[in-house]
Design a protein around this motif. Structure first.
Motif, short mmCIF file in Angstrom:
data_model
loop_
_atom_site.label_atom_id
_atom_site.label_comp_id
_atom_site.label_asym_id
_atom_site.label_seq_id
_atom_site.Cartn_x
_atom_site.Cartn_y
_atom_site.Cartn_z
N GLU A 46 -78.36 55.96 -28.10
CA GLU A 46 -79.52 55.48 -28.87
C GLU A 46 -79.71 56.25 -30.17
O GLU A 46 -79.95 55.64 -31.22
N ALA A 47 -79.61 57.56 -30.14
CA ALA A 47 -79.84 58.37 -31.35
C ALA A 47 -78.83 58.02 -32.43
O ALA A 47 -79.19 57.89 -33.61
N ARG A 50 -79.65 54.54 -33.79
CA ARG A 50 -80.84 54.63 -34.65
C ARG A 50 -80.46 55.20 -36.01
O ARG A 50 -80.87 54.68 -37.05
N TYR A 66 -89.77 55.52 -44.19
CA TYR A 66 -90.36 56.86 -44.17
C TYR A 66 -91.87 56.85 -44.43
O TYR A 66 -92.50 57.89 -44.37
N GLU A 70 -94.09 58.80 -37.69
CA GLU A 70 -92.88 59.18 -36.94
C GLU A 70 -92.88 58.69 -35.50
O GLU A 70 -91.87 58.16 -35.03
N PRO A 71 -93.98 58.81 -34.74
CA PRO A 71 -93.93 58.35 -33.34
C PRO A 71 -93.60 56.86 -33.20
O PRO A 71 -92.99 56.45 -32.22
N ASP A 72 -93.99 56.05 -34.20
CA ASP A 72 -93.75 54.61 -34.13
C ASP A 72 -92.27 54.26 -34.25
O ASP A 72 -91.84 53.19 -33.82
N VAL A 73 -91.49 55.14 -34.90
CA VAL A 73 -90.09 54.83 -35.16
C VAL A 73 -89.14 55.86 -34.54
O VAL A 73 -87.99 55.98 -34.94
N ALA A 74 -89.62 56.59 -33.55
CA ALA A 74 -88.83 57.66 -32.94
C ALA A 74 -87.70 57.13 -32.06
O ALA A 74 -86.71 57.82 -31.83
N THR A 75 -87.83 55.90 -31.59
CA THR A 75 -86.78 55.30 -30.75
C THR A 75 -86.16 54.12 -31.50
O THR A 75 -86.76 53.58 -32.44
N LEU A 79 -88.19 51.57 -33.81
CA LEU A 79 -87.76 51.38 -35.20
C LEU A 79 -87.55 49.90 -35.50
O LEU A 79 -88.07 49.38 -36.49
N LYS A 82 -90.98 48.09 -35.51
CA LYS A 82 -91.81 48.39 -36.69
C LYS A 82 -91.25 47.70 -37.94
O LYS A 82 -92.01 47.17 -38.75
#
Length: 182
Positions: A46-47, A50, A66, A70-75, A79, A82
């Motif tokens: 996943e990382a 992403r 950007y 950050e929490p909204d697009v951390a996975t 991502l 959003k």
């Protein structure tokens, strides 16, 4: 554009400010196919997936990214979600149908290209969900045939589920009467 395993990365989604050259959903399918082609499983990597998605967004796409918390697009899922909510606007099926009905073959355009574009336009029109074909046909022709763009705009702002031919006629008549009384 750089390659991984010899397969070129997708064209960047949004390099400069403005409208994306390819709709988000269509571009994302290309990106997901790219992950499949390079044998990268998003559930196991996943990382990396992403990071690849971010690198393929292009300069303006990354600038927009950007601005999100950050929490909204951390996975990867967050991502994609959003970015979809940012780039995909929900529009009336009638907006799509007006565009579909107005599409004509361009000079020099091949039949193959014209028919492919019609198929793509039709996919957004929700034709498969039609339960009352006569009402849909009447309403579609009414919307396309109205000369006053202000009335047409009123139809396109209506909730698809609540707009039928009779309601459209009422809206147009009310608008017509309002012009008389001004």
């Amino acid at each position: 554009m750089a390659t991984i395993t010899g397969i070129p990365c997708p064209v960047p989604f949004l390099q400069v400010p403005g409208e994306p050259p390819v709709p988000w959903g269509q571009w994302l399918k290309t990106f997901d196919n790219y992950l499949l082609a390079i044998d990268l499983d998003s559930t196991k990597n996943e990382a990396r997936c992403r990071a690849l998605l971010i690198s393929c967004l292009g300069a303006e796409g990354q600038r927009i990214l950007y601005t999100f918390p950050e929490p909204d697009v951390a996975t990867l899922h967050g991502l994609k979600s959003k970015l979809k909510s940012y780039f995909v606007t929900v529009t009336s099926k009638w907006s799509h149908r007006v565009k579909f009905c107005g599409r004509r073959q361009r000079t020099g355009e091949s039949i193959e290209s014209f028919s492919a574009d019609l198929r793509q336009l039709a996919a957004s029109c929700n034709f498969e969900k039609v339960t009352d074909p006569l009402n849909e046909a009447l309403l579609g022709q009414f919307i396309n045939g109205i000369q006053d763009n202000r009335v047409k705009a009123k139809f396109l702002l209506e909730d698809d589920a609540k707009l039928d031919f009779n309601k459209a006629v009422e809206i147009a008549k009310e608008y017509e009467l309002s012009l008389i009384h001004i």
